[in-house]
Design an enzyme around this catalytic site. Structure first.
Site, PDB file in Angstrom:
ATOM      1  N   LYS A  17       0.829  -1.213   0.000  1.00 48.48           N
ATOM      2  CA  LYS A  17       0.000   0.000   0.000  1.00 48.48           C
ATOM      3  C   LYS A  17       0.858   1.255   0.000  1.00 48.48           C
ATOM      4  O   LYS A  17       0.552   2.231  -0.680  1.00 48.48           O
ATOM      5  CB  LYS A  17      -0.821   0.030   1.297  1.00 48.48           C
ATOM      6  CG  LYS A  17      -2.285  -0.221   1.109  1.00 48.48           C
ATOM      7  CD  LYS A  17      -3.040  -0.057   2.424  1.00 48.48           C
ATOM      8  CE  LYS A  17      -2.389  -0.760   3.551  1.00 48.48           C
ATOM      9  NZ  LYS A  17      -2.568  -0.403   4.876  1.00 48.48           N
ATOM     10  N   ILE A  19       3.867   1.643  -1.149  1.00 49.04           N
ATOM     11  CA  ILE A  19       4.506   1.861  -2.456  1.00 49.04           C
ATOM     12  C   ILE A  19       3.452   2.357  -3.450  1.00 49.04           C
ATOM     13  O   ILE A  19       3.739   3.202  -4.304  1.00 49.04           O
ATOM     14  CB  ILE A  19       5.176   0.558  -2.969  1.00 49.04           C
ATOM     15  CG1 ILE A  19       6.257   0.069  -1.976  1.00 49.04           C
ATOM     16  CG2 ILE A  19       5.766   0.738  -4.363  1.00 49.04           C
ATOM     17  CD1 ILE A  19       7.521   0.881  -1.934  1.00 49.04           C
ATOM     18  N   THR A 189     -11.118 -13.728  -7.841  1.00 53.93           N
ATOM     19  CA  THR A 189     -11.524 -12.361  -7.506  1.00 53.93           C
ATOM     20  C   THR A 189     -12.335 -12.268  -6.210  1.00 53.93           C
ATOM     21  O   THR A 189     -12.561 -11.170  -5.710  1.00 53.93           O
ATOM     22  CB  THR A 189     -12.392 -11.745  -8.623  1.00 53.93           C
ATOM     23  OG1 THR A 189     -13.588 -12.527  -8.738  1.00 53.93           O
ATOM     24  CG2 THR A 189     -11.661 -11.696  -9.950  1.00 53.93           C
ATOM     25  N   LYS A 224     -15.712  -8.459 -14.429  1.00 53.93           N
ATOM     26  CA  LYS A 224     -16.413  -9.106 -13.312  1.00 53.93           C
ATOM     27  C   LYS A 224     -16.220  -8.295 -12.028  1.00 53.93           C
ATOM     28  O   LYS A 224     -17.172  -7.983 -11.294  1.00 53.93           O
ATOM     29  CB  LYS A 224     -15.834 -10.515 -13.148  1.00 53.93           C
ATOM     30  CG  LYS A 224     -16.536 -11.379 -12.142  1.00 53.93           C
ATOM     31  CD  LYS A 224     -15.970 -12.790 -12.249  1.00 53.93           C
ATOM     32  CE  LYS A 224     -16.365 -13.637 -11.064  1.00 53.93           C
ATOM     33  NZ  LYS A 224     -15.621 -14.904 -11.052  1.00 53.93           N
ATOM     34  N   CYS A 382      25.577   7.230  14.040  1.00 55.20           N
ATOM     35  CA  CYS A 382      25.032   7.470  15.379  1.00 55.20           C
ATOM     36  C   CYS A 382      25.715   6.559  16.408  1.00 55.20           C
ATOM     37  O   CYS A 382      26.841   6.828  16.793  1.00 55.20           O
ATOM     38  CB  CYS A 382      23.521   7.312  15.361  1.00 55.20           C
ATOM     39  SG  CYS A 382      22.749   8.207  16.721  1.00 55.20           S
ATOM     40  N   HIS A 508      21.937  10.848  11.333  1.00 56.96           N
ATOM     41  CA  HIS A 508      21.476   9.740  10.483  1.00 56.96           C
ATOM     42  C   HIS A 508      21.371  10.189   9.020  1.00 56.96           C
ATOM     43  O   HIS A 508      20.293  10.567   8.567  1.00 56.96           O
ATOM     44  CB  HIS A 508      20.107   9.243  10.963  1.00 56.96           C
ATOM     45  CG  HIS A 508      20.163   8.554  12.282  1.00 56.96           C
ATOM     46  ND1 HIS A 508      20.390   7.209  12.403  1.00 56.96           N
ATOM     47  CD2 HIS A 508      20.074   9.037  13.537  1.00 56.96           C
ATOM     48  CE1 HIS A 508      20.409   6.875  13.684  1.00 56.96           C
ATOM     49  NE2 HIS A 508      20.224   7.966  14.395  1.00 56.96           N
ATOM     50  N   GLU A 510      21.212   8.450   6.502  1.00 59.99           N
ATOM     51  CA  GLU A 510      20.376   7.532   5.713  1.00 59.99           C
ATOM     52  C   GLU A 510      18.970   8.066   5.458  1.00 59.99           C
ATOM     53  O   GLU A 510      18.308   7.620   4.527  1.00 59.99           O
ATOM     54  CB  GLU A 510      20.311   6.150   6.377  1.00 59.99           C
ATOM     55  CG  GLU A 510      19.565   6.053   7.699  1.00 59.99           C
ATOM     56  CD  GLU A 510      20.430   6.302   8.936  1.00 59.99           C
ATOM     57  OE1 GLU A 510      21.459   6.999   8.827  1.00 59.99           O
ATOM     58  OE2 GLU A 510      20.052   5.822  10.029  1.00 59.99           O
TER      59      GLU A 510
HETATM   60  N1  GLN Z   1      21.938   4.831  21.853  1.00 54.12           N
HETATM   61  C1  GLN Z   1      22.655   5.954  21.384  1.00 54.12           C
HETATM   62  C2  GLN Z   1      22.096   7.244  21.965  1.00 54.12           C
HETATM   63  O1  GLN Z   1      21.037   7.280  22.468  1.00 54.12           O
HETATM   64  C3  GLN Z   1      22.660   6.018  19.869  1.00 54.12           C
HETATM   65  C4  GLN Z   1      21.314   6.223  19.275  1.00 54.12           C
HETATM   66  C5  GLN Z   1      21.219   5.876  17.815  1.00 54.12           C
HETATM   67  O2  GLN Z   1      22.053   5.158  17.281  1.00 54.12           O
HETATM   68  N2  GLN Z   1      20.184   6.335  17.149  1.00 54.12           N
HETATM   69  O3  GLN Z   1      22.724   8.263  21.904  1.00 54.12           O
END
Ligand code: GLN
Length: 534
Positions: A17, A19, A189, A224, A382, A508, A510
């Site tokens: 859903k 996607i 269906t 149908k 992190c 982060h 990512e």
């Molecule tokens: N546990 C670590 C902190 O709280 C790192 C957190 C994380 O990797 N998002 O700072």
């Protein structure tokens, strides 16, 4: 005034859903419309921030610091728009807000009920997204499956929106399953018919069906479905299983789902610009080489716990024409593993992503030491940065008991410690350092070479930080602090210039990578890993 597309699901969960919602958004955007996306999650947690990643998967963080469902990551990657706190609404958030208002006396003596108080609150969240985003179209995905007890109030709220706004301003897409029966060898269906009937029992009339099936349904089958479900035959869209998820928007485009929606909205059908997306598909389908990257973490049994990290590795791979294969390394098992050479024998780069709590930590530290000592490209995210600092302090600077107070509250050398403003925090939910913070980069560093600018904005989610008392000793031994948040004097990036490629960040990255725009840190990590492979 925004128009609203709602995406519901029937028969089973996991049909894609999210996607589907993202693909619709991408197609509308490709025709020059401004889009915004939103997800409703029926659970009672206020947000997924307190949930176990092995159960729920990754917690995605928006720039404004909202901890959200991982589907928002798919949305951002598909539509390349930054979403915000109005994008992820849970039952917990709705109930909390209604109960707070009740305690405040806002309902002026009324009996507070699911209808209208909860449903009004939900409707307000939909309209708020429309009003604050300035979008032409808001696409809202309703989590769960029609028939779930939990999602009833969300479905009732969107039913009211369908009634209030009418079909010129709303469009309802229902995603269902067309199962294939082995033996009789046919598609069926009936589950879809039943699921649409359930939806209609709740008062919702779908405008289109997206039918997940192993292959395309026939015209007779569509007729149908159309007859039994009261949906025009051309609004029945096939969603076949694909090898490459980036094919999905193009499959829908060929079936004109975006044109159908725009027509119903009375909006102009502008030309779609999908060349960049088709180019992406071609790249993904024709990657020349493969490399193995080891991802060392403690939630490896559920790959979704690291979905944005994995996606970011792939995005960088597309740019460098390599297919990235992930070697999933359970850090807890690594604690007892002595033959690291065997574990990493095909590995061209090691990544240690985020995480919480002490389980598996020593295994991650071992992996980092292995990367550092063997000159294997390393990227720490992190927790992965905090552990790189601990490893370096212990094994290079001789601070044998160096640790984070997260894992050892009384250690003598707390190189990672609780942030000052975290010391008084009592509640666990929503109290981490969250969302965008500025980071200033030092010239002549790897970080600077990656980003090619002085100031960057990155998303955070952590409670602990580098302890500045240890800057001097670590610097003397060769660690470079290449990124800092100047306002709070916090270390944001560390690197080891003597190493082939060793960099780690407190934030982060990512969350900001896109399939057609890899994040600079992943870009250079994959570039270095590819070079290492040679
Ligand atoms: N546990 C670590 C902190 O709280 C790192 C957190 C994380 O990797 N998002 O700072």
């Amino acid at each position: 005034m925004a128009k609203y597309v709602f995406v519901t699901g029937g028969v089973v969960s996991g049909l894609g859903k999210g996607i589907t919602a993202s693909s619709i958004a991408l197609l509308l955007k490709s025709r020059g419309y401004k889009v915004f996306m939103q997800k409703f999650d029926p659970y009672i947690n206020v947000d997924p921030g307190t949930m176990n990643p092995i159960q729920h998967g990754e917690v995605f963080v928006t720039y404004d610091g909202c901890e959200t469902d991982l589907d928002l990551g798919h949305y951002e990657r598909f539509i390349d728009e930054e979403l915000n706190y109005t994008s992820n609404i849970t039952s917990g958030k709705i109930y909390k807000s209604v109960i707070d208002k009740e305690r405040h006396g806002d309902y002026l003596g009324a009996t507070v009920q699911v209808v209208p108080h909860i449903t009004n609150e939900i409707k307000n969240k939909v309209y708020e997204a429309g009003n604050t985003s300035n979008a032409d179209v808001v696409i809202t995905e309703i989590g769960g499956t029609v028939g779930d007890i939990e999602s009833q109030c969300f479905l009732e709220a969107i039913r009211q929106i369908q009634y209030e706004k009418g079909s010129i301003d709303t469009f309802f897409v229902h995603c269902t399953l067309i199962p294939y029966i082995y033996g009789s060898n046919e598609l069926k269906t009936k589950p879809t018919q039943n699921s649409v009937r359930d939806l209609r029992n709740l008062g919702i009339r779908p405008d289109a069906l997206v039918c997940r099936a192993p292959f395309n349904t026939s015209q007779t089958m569509k007729e149908k479905l159309s007859m039994f479900c009261n949906v025009p035959v051309e609004n029945i869209i096939d969603s076949i299983d694909v090898k490459n998820i980036y094919d999905i928007p193009i499959n829908y485009y060929e079936q004109k789902i975006d044109e159908i929606i725009l027509k119903q909205f009375g909006l102009e059908i502008r030309e779609a610009n999908l060349d960049y997306w088709k180019k992406l598909i071609k790249t993904v389908d024709n990657l020349k080489n493969e490399i193995e990257i080891s991802l060392v973490g403690k939630y490896t049994e559920l790959h979704d716990a690291y979905i944005s990290v994995v996606e970011s590795l792939h995005h960088a791979g597309y740019k460098h024409n390599v297919k990235v294969n992930i070697n999933w390394v359970d850090s807890e098992k690594l604690e007892k593993e002595i033959d690291l050479k065997e574990v990493f024998k095909n590995t061209k780069g090691i990544i240690v992503p985020g995480g919480f709590g002490s389980r598996g930590i020593e295994g991650m530290i071992k992996a980092i030491q292995y990367a550092r000592e063997n000159n294997i490209p390393y990227l720490g995210l992190c927790l992965g940065m905090q552990l790189s600092v601990i490893e370096f302090a212990r094994n290079v600077c001789g601070l044998k008991d160096a640790n984070s107070t997260e894992f050892d509250s009384i250690c003598e050398n707390p190189v990672i410690d609780l942030m000052a403003d975290q010391k008084s925090v009592v509640n666990m939910g929503g109290t981490l350092r969250l969302g965008n913070y500025e980071c200033t980069l030092k010239k002549d560093t790897l970080a600077y070479a990656d980003y090619k600018k002085d100031k960057i904005l990155e998303r955070h989610r952590h409670r602990y930080e580098f302890n500045n008392k240890y800057i001097d000793v670590l610097e003397q031994h060769g660690m470079v602090f290449s990124g800092k948040n100047e306002q709070a004097n916090l270390v944001e990036i560390i690197e080891l210039p003597k190493h082939n490629h060793f960099i780690a960040c407190q934030f982060h990255p990512e969350f900001k990578s896109r399939p057609t725009k890899p994040h600079p840190l992943f870009d250079s990590f994959i570039k270095a890993s590819k070079a290492h492979a040679k």
